[in-house]
Design a protein around this motif. Structure first.
Motif, PDB file in Angstrom:
ATOM      1  N   LEU A 122       0.968  -1.183  -0.132  1.00 14.94           N
ATOM      2  CA  LEU A 122      -0.062  -0.072  -0.096  1.00 14.94           C
ATOM      3  C   LEU A 122       0.889   1.399  -0.087  1.00 14.94           C
ATOM      4  CD1 LEU A 122      -2.988   1.092   0.254  1.00 14.94           C
ATOM      5  CD2 LEU A 122      -2.689   1.171   2.550  1.00 14.94           C
ATOM      6  N   PHE A 125      -2.361   6.620  -0.328  1.00 13.61           N
ATOM      7  CA  PHE A 125      -3.212   7.012   0.800  1.00 13.61           C
ATOM      8  C   PHE A 125      -4.321   7.868   0.348  1.00 13.61           C
ATOM      9  CE2 PHE A 125       0.925   5.427   2.441  1.00 13.61           C
ATOM     10  CZ  PHE A 125       0.613   4.238   3.118  1.00 13.61           C
ATOM     11  N   ALA A 127      -7.867   7.204   1.395  1.00 10.02           N
ATOM     12  CA  ALA A 127      -9.464   6.676   1.995  1.00 10.02           C
ATOM     13  C   ALA A 127      -9.451   7.571   3.075  1.00 10.02           C
ATOM     14  CB  ALA A 127      -9.132   5.193   2.518  1.00 10.02           C
ATOM     15  N   TYR A 129     -10.827   6.483   5.872  1.00  9.37           N
ATOM     16  CA  TYR A 129     -10.747   5.814   7.081  1.00  9.37           C
ATOM     17  C   TYR A 129     -10.102   4.360   6.832  1.00  9.37           C
ATOM     18  CZ  TYR A 129     -11.968   4.097  11.775  1.00  9.37           C
ATOM     19  OH  TYR A 129     -12.169   3.677  13.047  1.00  9.37           O
ATOM     20  N   TYR A 130      -9.235   4.000   7.627  1.00 10.65           N
ATOM     21  CA  TYR A 130      -8.367   2.640   7.319  1.00 10.65           C
ATOM     22  C   TYR A 130      -8.475   1.856   8.660  1.00 10.65           C
ATOM     23  CZ  TYR A 130      -6.032   5.368   3.778  1.00 10.65           C
ATOM     24  OH  TYR A 130      -5.696   6.495   2.970  1.00 10.65           O
ATOM     25  N   MET A 149       2.062   6.332   6.446  1.00  8.67           N
ATOM     26  CA  MET A 149       0.732   7.083   6.192  1.00  8.67           C
ATOM     27  C   MET A 149       0.854   8.657   6.554  1.00  8.67           C
ATOM     28  SD  MET A 149      -1.903   4.386   7.623  1.00  8.67           S
ATOM     29  CE  MET A 149      -3.153   4.970   6.892  1.00  8.67           C
ATOM     30  N   ALA A 153      -4.091  10.728   8.635  1.00  8.18           N
ATOM     31  CA  ALA A 153      -4.702   9.685   8.338  1.00  8.18           C
ATOM     32  C   ALA A 153      -5.661   9.274   9.545  1.00  8.18           C
ATOM     33  CB  ALA A 153      -4.104   8.344   7.951  1.00  8.18           C
ATOM     34  N   GLY A 155      -8.415   6.122  11.535  1.00  9.54           N
ATOM     35  CA  GLY A 155      -8.662   4.722  11.405  1.00  9.54           C
ATOM     36  C   GLY A 155      -8.280   3.751  12.534  1.00  9.54           C
TER      37      GLY A 155
END
Length: 197
Positions: A122, A125, A127, A129-130, A149, A153, A155
């Motif tokens: 990955l 980045f 999204a 929410y992770y 990340m 971020a 999550g």
């Protein structure tokens, strides 16, 4: 005619120590690391293991000509190309598994073969929410990904560990909540991660 594969690089152990109760960090060095890209933490690699008592000369010849040594897939936890060093984290399974036994016995000057790094799972980045879930064998790649990340971020991360002393510091974004769940008997199946998610 098919091009021959590049043989694995021979790396030497700089140091090895328990990072936590059941995780061993082995720092390895070698000139080949200087040519690897920085920022490849989280990429997979192959570790080729010598036989017990096998000389460095014999093992180097085996890497070149075969037969293929025992090999396992691991994650690059840290890389320092300027120092020609990488860190690989091994779950301590005792002496039953070949990689765990090698890491438990590893001392300065010992050696292994290395192929990689492969791709990072990955790297983009985007999204809102992770969700992360990892047992101890998946912890190195999860930790490396969390540390890469963006700092904003958000999550949650669920980690299943064998002992409370296996929790480790991860420099993750502050918006990622961590939950460390104990599963002491790895010989028994666990549903903790599935149930948590």
């Amino acid at each position: 005619m098919q091009a021959s594969k590049t043989p694995p690089h021979l790396l030497h152990v700089i140091k090895a120590a328990h990072l936590t109760r059941n995780m061993i960090r082995v720092t390895m060095g070698g000139a080949a690391i200087q040519d690897m890209r920085s920022g490849c933490e989280g990429a997979h690699c192959k570790i080729f293991l010598p036989n017990m008592g096998q000389s460095k000369t014999s093992f180097a010849a085996q890497l070149l000509r075969g037969p293929r040594p025992t090999v396992r897939t691991y994650t690059i936890r840290h890389i320092r190309p300027e120092k020609a060093e990488i860190d690989i984290d091994f779950v301590d399974h005792g002496d039953a598994g070949p990689a765990s036994a090698w890491a438990r016995a590893a001392n300065h000057g010992d050696y292994c073969g290395f192929a990689g790094p492969g791709s990072i799972k990955l790297r983009d980045f985007y999204a809102d929410y992770y969700v992360f879930a990892a047992d101890m064998s998946g912890l190195p790649v999860a930790a490396a990904t969390l540390e890469a990340m963006p700092r904003d971020a958000k999550g949650v991360a669920f980690f299943e560990i064998r002992h409370q002393d296996d929790a480790q510091h991860i420099s993750a974004p502050p918006g990622i909540a961590h939950y460390w769940m104990l599963h002491g008997d790895s010989s028994q199946p666990s549903r903790q991660l599935v149930d948590a998610i």
